[in-house]
Design an enzyme around this catalytic site. Structure first.
Site, short mmCIF file in Angstrom:
data_model
loop_
_atom_site.label_atom_id
_atom_site.label_comp_id
_atom_site.label_asym_id
_atom_site.label_seq_id
_atom_site.Cartn_x
_atom_site.Cartn_y
_atom_site.Cartn_z
N HIS A 215 -2.40 -59.15 -0.53
CA HIS A 215 -2.77 -58.16 -1.55
C HIS A 215 -3.53 -57.00 -0.92
O HIS A 215 -4.74 -56.87 -1.10
CB HIS A 215 -3.59 -58.83 -2.66
CG HIS A 215 -2.74 -59.69 -3.56
ND1 HIS A 215 -2.74 -61.06 -3.50
CD2 HIS A 215 -1.83 -59.34 -4.51
CE1 HIS A 215 -1.88 -61.53 -4.39
NE2 HIS A 215 -1.32 -60.52 -5.02
N ASN A 216 -2.82 -56.18 -0.21
CA ASN A 216 -3.43 -55.03 0.46
C ASN A 216 -2.61 -53.78 0.13
O ASN A 216 -1.69 -53.82 -0.68
CB ASN A 216 -3.49 -55.29 1.98
CG ASN A 216 -2.14 -55.71 2.53
OD1 ASN A 216 -1.12 -55.12 2.17
ND2 ASN A 216 -2.12 -56.72 3.38
N SER A 217 -2.95 -52.68 0.78
CA SER A 217 -2.30 -51.41 0.41
C SER A 217 -0.82 -51.38 0.81
O SER A 217 -0.05 -50.60 0.23
CB SER A 217 -3.04 -50.24 1.06
OG SER A 217 -2.98 -50.33 2.45
N VAL A 218 -0.41 -52.21 1.75
CA VAL A 218 1.02 -52.23 2.12
C VAL A 218 1.83 -52.86 0.98
O VAL A 218 2.92 -52.40 0.65
CB VAL A 218 1.25 -52.98 3.45
CG1 VAL A 218 2.70 -52.83 3.89
CG2 VAL A 218 0.32 -52.46 4.53
N HIS A 219 1.25 -53.89 0.37
CA HIS A 219 1.93 -54.49 -0.80
C HIS A 219 2.04 -53.44 -1.91
O HIS A 219 3.10 -53.31 -2.54
CB HIS A 219 1.13 -55.71 -1.29
CG HIS A 219 1.51 -56.18 -2.67
ND1 HIS A 219 2.77 -56.64 -2.99
CD2 HIS A 219 0.80 -56.22 -3.83
CE1 HIS A 219 2.82 -56.96 -4.28
NE2 HIS A 219 1.64 -56.71 -4.82
N HIS A 255 -1.70 -51.16 -9.08
CA HIS A 255 -1.64 -52.38 -9.89
C HIS A 255 -2.45 -53.55 -9.33
O HIS A 255 -2.73 -54.50 -10.05
CB HIS A 255 -0.18 -52.81 -10.08
CG HIS A 255 0.36 -53.57 -8.92
ND1 HIS A 255 0.76 -52.96 -7.75
CD2 HIS A 255 0.52 -54.90 -8.70
CE1 HIS A 255 1.15 -53.86 -6.90
NE2 HIS A 255 1.01 -55.05 -7.44
N ASP A 256 -2.83 -53.51 -8.05
CA ASP A 256 -3.65 -54.59 -7.48
C ASP A 256 -4.94 -54.05 -6.87
O ASP A 256 -5.51 -54.65 -5.94
CB ASP A 256 -2.86 -55.34 -6.38
CG ASP A 256 -2.01 -56.45 -6.95
OD1 ASP A 256 -2.37 -57.00 -8.01
OD2 ASP A 256 -0.97 -56.78 -6.33
N ASP A 364 6.81 -55.93 -8.61
CA ASP A 364 5.67 -56.69 -8.09
C ASP A 364 6.08 -57.99 -7.39
O ASP A 364 5.43 -58.43 -6.45
CB ASP A 364 4.71 -56.99 -9.25
CG ASP A 364 3.36 -57.47 -8.77
OD1 ASP A 364 3.01 -57.19 -7.60
OD2 ASP A 364 2.63 -58.11 -9.55
N GLN A 415 7.71 -71.05 -1.47
CA GLN A 415 8.68 -69.99 -1.78
C GLN A 415 9.81 -70.47 -2.67
O GLN A 415 10.21 -69.77 -3.60
CB GLN A 415 9.25 -69.42 -0.47
CG GLN A 415 8.29 -68.51 0.25
CD GLN A 415 7.78 -67.39 -0.64
OE1 GLN A 415 8.55 -66.66 -1.25
NE2 GLN A 415 6.47 -67.25 -0.74
ZN LIG Z 1 0.97 -57.13 -6.82
#
Ligand SMILES: [Zn+2]
EC number: 3.1.4.-
Length: 484
Positions: A215-219, A255-256, A364, A415
């Site tokens: 959950h970082n800026s790349v996501h 969104h995150d 997402d 997964q």
């Molecule tokens: Zn997300």
């Protein structure tokens, strides 16, 4: 050769002005051909181990690289990691007395390693199955040029956000969102102040925790890119307003925001103040939304628009709150009902907004629908984040959350469960709504990726997995297990 004083970081996403270079005596590998003064690529290949500088009194060399490159200090380098992102540029600061000394002290093999971004580019192309190009081809281009080149294909489902993040020196979210806002003509249409836009995006990117594996800026950049792919699907493209597009992109990018790297159940059981503030309901999503609104107000991005505050805030909130995975069934059954009754009318504002919510939900959790080499990386990252949470829970003697125990779970089983119970049902409905080549491509990747994970399962688990796959609808969603 000794390490000299610290030099400030120069952003890679714009050319370094010449006067700055000469003042600092700094040489950046990112500007290749002009720096080496050799327009002929064949000459470059012969000289790529050479480093030159403009005047004889320059003693500092400033090298910026993409990738986690480690060079041993005994050859005269002292690497220093900069920034919190593992792939942010690495700085090497050298004090050298002559060109000859530098070249003479480093083996050619090691100098080639410095050009890590080219190696990465080639690897990435090989993984994608695109033709192998001579490394010389890349020597004429700088990072900025490469990033721009990638942006021309920003609507491609194969877009490699990891590579783009490296090429922009960890600024993928800023670069990509800014490009899309311009691409859709939104800056001009809404008369947005570029200084405010840029400041807003910088603050957004900084508010993501880049030490979170997932959950970082790349996501966030990845979700924004996926959102762009959906926005240009024919059904949406012809009915969405510019305001819808603006909100869709902003919601994707934010969104995150300020995600702590743990899920809601963790915040609840540790009595985190956010859980109390939002009464244990959509705790993270409420926080992301409020954080986004806070940044909009701080930067006064829409202060010139008459309906700015309430409308944007409410719409953004509604979109971001829809990403709460624990409300997946609620949204999915509403979507299914609309599709069964064929009553979705995109001329209707609320229906358009609902489709935008579904698009953001898909964006997402679209990782399993990407090509394997991208999808696999995301799977590893999200599982790393889960297991990290599990380790914290164990350390503090808390009950370990589902899917967070590295001793009883594997990436493959996490997964496969996620794909079966969460992703497949959503994307199947999305394909009913938007029956395009993209929706079929996504389902195709999903199927192949699931088969790949299944092939990695130990033999004894295969029987269980087959049973689980047969009746996906009869199993409950792992609540809060894959907060995105
Ligand atoms: Zn997300």
């Amino acid at each position: 050769m000794e390490v000299c004083y610290q030099l400030p970081v120069l952003p890679l996403d714009r050319p370094v002005p010449k006067h700055v270079l000469s003042r600092r005596g700094a040489i950046s590998f990112s500007s290749s051909s002009s720096l080496f003064g050799a327009p002929d690529p064949r000459q470059l290949s012969q000289r790529r181990g050479a480093i030159s500088y403009d005047s004889s009194d320059q003693t500092a060399l400033y090298i910026r690289m993409l990738g986690d490159v480690r060079v041993r200090s005994q050859v005269g380098f002292e690497p220093e990691r900069r920034g919190s992102h593992p792939y942010l540029g690495c700085l090497l600061k050298l004090s050298l007395t002559s060109h000859a000394e530098l070249v003479g002290s480093i083996p050619a093999r090691r100098i080639r390693r410095l050009f890590s971004f080219q190696r990465h580019l080639l690897t990435s192309r090989l993984l994608r199955g695109t033709p192998h190009l001579s490394p010389l081809h890349f020597l004429d281009e700088d990072y900025c040029g490469q990033a721009k080149c990638m942006l021309e294909k920003v609507g491609s489902w194969n877009f490699d956000i990891f590579l783009f993040d490296r090429l922009t020196n960890g600024n993928s979210l800023i670069s990509l969102t800014l490009y899309l806002l311009t691409h859709y003509g939104l800056i001009e249409l809404f008369q947005l102040d570029m200084v405010k836009v840029r400041r807003f995006l910088v603050l957004v990117q900084e508010d993501y925790h880049n030490h979170n594996p997932y959950h970082n800026s790349v996501h966030a950049a990845d979700v924004t890119q996926a959102m762009h792919c959906y926005l240009k699907e024919p059904k949406l493209a012809k009915s969405l307003t510019s305001c819808d597009v603006l909100l869709g992109l902003l919601a994707a990018a934010t969104h995150d925001l300020d995600h702590p790297g743990v899920n809601q159940p963790f915040l609840v059981k540790t009595n985190h103040y956010l859980a109390a503030l939002y009464r244990n309901t959509s705790v993270l999503e409420n926080h992301h939304w409020r954080s986004a609104v806070g940044l909009l107000r701080e930067t006064e991005l829409f202060s010139h628009l008459p309906t700015e505050d309430r409308y944007v805030s409410r719409q953004l909130g509604s979109l971001i709150l829809a990403t709460d995975i624990s409300r997946q069934n609620e949204y999915l059954s509403k979507f299914r009902t609309h599709l069964d009754q064929e009553d979705l009318c995109l001329g209707n504002t609320s229906h358009r907004h609902f489709v935008l919510q579904m698009a953001l939900k898909c964006a997402d959790i679209c990782n399993p629908c990407r090509p394997w080499e991208l999808s696999k990386q995301w799977s590893e990252k999200v599982t790393e984040e889960f297991f990290h949470q599990g380790d914290i829970e164990k350390k503090h003697k808390l009950e370990v959350s589902p899917l967070c125990d590295s001793e009883t779970n594997s990436i493959a089983d996490v997964q496969i469960g996620f794909m079966t119970y969460v992703v497949e049902p959503l994307f199947a409905e999305w394909a009913r709504f938007s029956d395009t080549r993209l929706s079929q491509t996504m389902l195709g990747h999903l199927c192949l990726n699931k088969a790949s994970w299944n092939a990695m399962q130990p033999e004894e688990a295969e029987g269980e997995q087959a049973a689980a796959t047969e009746e996906p609808s009869s199993r409950a969603l792992p609540q809060g297990s894959q907060e995105c």
